[in-house]
Design an enzyme around this catalytic site. Structure first.
Site, PDB file in Angstrom:
ATOM      1  N   HIS A 127      -1.244  -3.985   4.122  1.00  0.00           N
ATOM      2  CA  HIS A 127      -1.061  -4.524   5.469  1.00  0.00           C
ATOM      3  C   HIS A 127       0.270  -5.266   5.618  1.00  0.00           C
ATOM      4  O   HIS A 127       0.750  -5.467   6.723  1.00  0.00           O
ATOM      5  CB  HIS A 127      -2.277  -5.330   5.945  1.00  0.00           C
ATOM      6  CG  HIS A 127      -2.410  -6.737   5.442  1.00  0.00           C
ATOM      7  ND1 HIS A 127      -3.224  -7.081   4.380  1.00  0.00           N
ATOM      8  CD2 HIS A 127      -1.872  -7.893   5.870  1.00  0.00           C
ATOM      9  CE1 HIS A 127      -3.170  -8.381   4.187  1.00  0.00           C
ATOM     10  NE2 HIS A 127      -2.352  -8.908   5.087  1.00  0.00           N
TER      11      HIS A 127
ATOM     12  N   ASP B 284      -5.877  -2.514  -0.714  1.00  0.00           N
ATOM     13  CA  ASP B 284      -4.820  -3.060   0.146  1.00  0.00           C
ATOM     14  C   ASP B 284      -3.526  -3.343  -0.630  1.00  0.00           C
ATOM     15  O   ASP B 284      -3.171  -4.490  -0.886  1.00  0.00           O
ATOM     16  CB  ASP B 284      -5.352  -4.349   0.797  1.00  0.00           C
ATOM     17  CG  ASP B 284      -4.517  -4.761   1.992  1.00  0.00           C
ATOM     18  OD1 ASP B 284      -3.401  -4.256   2.146  1.00  0.00           O
ATOM     19  OD2 ASP B 284      -4.993  -5.610   2.777  1.00  0.00           O
TER      20      ASP B 284
ATOM     21  N   SER C  13      -1.061 -13.345   1.876  1.00  0.00           N
ATOM     22  CA  SER C  13      -1.293 -11.913   1.727  1.00  0.00           C
ATOM     23  C   SER C  13      -0.257 -11.348   0.776  1.00  0.00           C
ATOM     24  O   SER C  13       0.940 -11.587   0.947  1.00  0.00           O
ATOM     25  CB  SER C  13      -1.143 -11.223   3.079  1.00  0.00           C
ATOM     26  OG  SER C  13      -2.270 -11.488   3.844  1.00  0.00           O
TER      27      SER C  13
END
Ligand code: ASP
Length: 734
Positions: free
Chosen positions: A84, A222, A669
């Site tokens: 992402h 991810d 992240s």
């Protein structure tokens, strides 16, 4: 007295802590929480984590782009981050014919790695506490604005001299911590040639899509891979085919050993923004105004965009980035409000404030802070109307595609208006044509119009007159009273409050534009400027902007200054009031460390979550009818054959994700999740739904960060994609 307060404060700033909570500044780790980390199992020395004298783990952790973390995993500048985080670059390289988003991308050799203009990788060189150079320069009794001016001027002097000292090869900034009770200088180096190396298909990298986002149990692979390139001196350089892979000071070794419940974990990364110390009034403001307003507006956008994604692969590529961005916040805030309510955070804050108020009334030390909380109460009340207007402006206008488009057009037209030569004018004219064509090519007007209808309805009905542009009233009225014949002549939706805008603006209904553009020259620009600059879309955009500039921004800044000063005092006060507590500064997108242990949790009565998920769960979620759950055939085959190579856990299964109680937030992240030896075991990518409120209140017993098991990433790179050349670059610890 001021000096004394400074000394007391700096000794209190980093005293005793809560278990496992905290976003710790690596510079101070040694003095404070390091003992606790060791007690939980950490085997490293503080210098192995952060050192200015020799390479340390901090040299392997970077800011990726503008809002994520990533880490170096090879001596050749190979970088891993979340899918992402790489998403917009993957989409930018995708076309319907070469759809890397849907099918994945693996560069077969280095020369196939894809450049990404604008993408940067930033390394922290060092940090230094400069509080004693900043705060003593402040005189007594100055306004908040004066304070800021003096701090800016002092900071600039320090920054200039440090930048000069390093011969300008580093960037230097000074950032406030603890709401301006502490100042830290941050020296960084930024690389500008960062290329895409590999990305799994969306059905792995974004498996579960928005449905699974912020959720546990999770099965998303991810991750994506990039590489930093440097010039031949191993220094930052703009993209050039002659650049070579960057040789890092440090890169992470990757553990294949896995983990078990209770194991120590540590996350290093760049958490973006938290507000752990705000008063109940601030929580109330978020819970009852900010979050519900943003959720409502974003919900309306998603109602249009989500179904549109399935209309065609081309539309998916057009809107995927936008949907991801809108949905990520929307879902987080929904979880946040739910968590704040279920866990009675307001009540807890209010109980604390009762005790705090008593202290301000009874203790000599507390007296200075008497009345602080009622001042907060007043300000939050006073700013309600303008804060609401600000959210509407940002969510319903400023971030809406047609208004971004309008701003771009306005800028070009302004330059055309003052162009000094025919040549410059024609370059701008071409740019204008390109901007219009690119907008029409990358958007669908019926989608834009449906969204705009809803945004206009909200804006018009929910805000007071002082925030409504005259042209908006005109557009809405004309849309409602449009002559039938004109309405019928148009080929998309004939109703809705933005109908007039979409049919009358020459930049949206472009049939008239080509004629003007053909005739347009520098000499007779004034003849057409009314049609161009006076276009209804641009007029409306200008009016919205001037409402923001004149009626929203100044008031909001006024209140924000007041809040800044209250926050600084309240932070000081909390530190004095709770002398025995360890305080960590709220996240501000600077390097932090959080630590904790691997553990499952119980989200509600009778439900217990395990601490890891496996490939079996991916197969269980397989659904060929839903884009986000279409498990690729090759992955199913590997699962059938149990062909996991050296990446299987000792229990024989392929682990996919795991959870732990490391304090993290947005910006974390892509952060490395490290074991007690400092080896990479996972990539942090999310938090659990029940506790997305952790930006306002972190509860170690309930909050969990979600990480991708690094062995799953290696399995995908090696077994699924066959990208063995990448595995060979890494150091795997068996
Ligand atoms: N998934 C989050 C993000 O998008 C990470 C987090 O907030 O924990 O930034």
């Amino acid at each position: 007295m001021r000096k004394l307060l400074l000394i007391i404060l700096s000794s209190l700033l980093w005293s005793i802590s809560f278990a496992d909570e905290g976003l710790w500044v690596p510079l101070f780790l040694k003095n404070y929480v390091f003992g606790k980390m060791q007690a939980l199992g950490l085997k490293l020395t503080p210098e192995q984590i952060y050192s200015v004298n020799h390479s340390s783990l901090k040299d392997a952790v970077i800011i990726f782009g503008g809002g994520c973390t990533a880490e170096l995993i090879s001596p050749m500048g190979l970088v891993i981050t979340n899918h992402h985080c790489g998403y917009s670059f993957i989409v930018n390289h995708s076309t319907v014919a070469h759809d890397y988003l849907t099918n994945g991308f693996w560069a077969a050799k280095m020369s196939d790695e894809l450049p990404n203009p604008g993408l940067t990788a930033t390394f922290l060189i060092y940090m230094e506490d400069v509080t004693n150079k900043i705060l003593p320069s402040l005189p007594q009794n100055i306004t908040e604005e004066q304070r800021q001016q003096i701090i800016d001027a002092t900071s600039k002097r320090i920054i200039d001299s440090v930048a000069r000292h390093w011969n300008y090869k580093y960037d230097v900034q000074i950032r406030p911590f603890f709401y301006g009770n502490q100042y830290i200088m941050i020296v960084t180096q930024t690389f500008k040639d960062v290329r895409l190396v590999g990305a799994p298909p969306s059905a792995i990298g974004k498996f579960g899509g928005e449905t699974d986002n912020w959720m546990w149990p999770r099965h998303t692979g991810d991750f994506s891979l990039f590489r930093i390139y440097a010039n031949r001196y191993n220094e930052p350089a703009n993209y050039s085919p002659n650049n070579i892979p960057y040789r890092p000071k440090e890169f992470l070794k990757i553990s294949l050993k896995g983990y078990k419940k209770g194991d120590f974990t540590m996350v290093m990364g760049y958490p973006g923004y938290t507000q752990e110390y705000i008063p109940s009034y601030g929580i109330n403001y978020i819970l009852n105004l900010v979050d519900p307003t943003r959720i409502k507006i974003r919900q309306a956008k998603l109602d249009v965009l989500m179904p549109a994604l399935n209309q065609s692969p081309a539309i998916r590529l057009m809107y995927a980035k936008q949907v991801s961005r809108i949905a990520n916040g929307w879902k987080k805030w929904k979880g946040e409000t739910k968590g704040l309510r279920t866990l009675a955070v307001l009540k807890e804050k209010r109980d604390f404030e009762q005790r705090f108020i008593k202290w301000t009334q009874q203790s000599p030390q507390g007296q200075k802070y008497n009345g602080l909380l009622s001042a907060y109460n007043q300000i939050y009340k006073q700013m309600d109307t303008v804060a609401r207007a600000n959210i509407y402006f940002y969510e319903a206008v400023y971030t809406t595609n047609i208004f971004r488009y309008a701003s771009r057009l306005t800028k070009i037209l302004k330059k055309m208006d003052t162009a000094k030569s025919e040549k410059a004018f024609n370059t701008l004219k071409n740019r204008l044509t390109k901007t219009v064509n690119s907008f029409l090519e990358h958007h669908r007007l019926y989608i834009e119009k449906t969204i705009t209808d809803r945004m206009f309805d909200f804006y018009y009905h929910d805000l007071g007159k002082q925030f409504i542009p005259a042209s908006l009233i005109l557009v809405i009225n004309k849309s409602n009273n449009l002559p039938k014949c004109l309405a019928q002549a148009q080929n998309f939706l004939r109703t809705g409050s933005s109908f007039y805008l979409f049919t009358s603006s020459i930049f949206l209904n472009t049939s008239g534009l080509a004629k003007i553009m053909k005739k347009l020259s520098m000499r007779d620009y004034p003849k057409y400027s009314h049609d161009l600059e006076g276009d209804i879309l641009l007029r409306l955009n200008n009016e919205f902007s001037s409402i923001y500039i004149n009626r929203i921004y100044p008031k909001l800044s006024f209140y924000q200054l007041k809040l800044d000063s209250l926050n600084r005092l309240y932070m000081q006060a909390q530190m004095l009031f709770e002398k025995n507590k360890h305080f960590y500064p709220d996240a501000n997108f600077t390097l932090r460390i959080s630590y904790g242990t691997i553990s499952g949790y119980s989200p509600r009565d009778a439900v217990q979550y395990n601490y890891f998920t496996t490939l079996k769960g991916v197969i269980e979620k397989d659904d060929p009818d839903i884009y986000d759950y279409r498990v690729p055939k090759r992955l199913k085959e590997l699962y059938e054959k149990k062909d996991y190579g050296p990446y299987a856990d000792s229990d024989g299964t392929m682990h996919v994700c795991f959870i732990a109680n490391n304090h993290t937030t947005g910006g974390n992240s892509g952060s490395p999740v490290l074991n007690a030896e400092g080896q990479l075991i996972g990539i942090n990518f999310d938090r659990t739904w029940e506790t997305t409120m952790s930006d306002l209140k972190y509860l170690p017993s309930r909050c969990r960060n979600i990480s991708l098991d690094i062995r799953y990433a290696l399995f995908i790179i090696d077994k699924y994609a066959g990208a063995h050349r990448l595995i060979h670059e890494m150091v795997l610890v068996k």
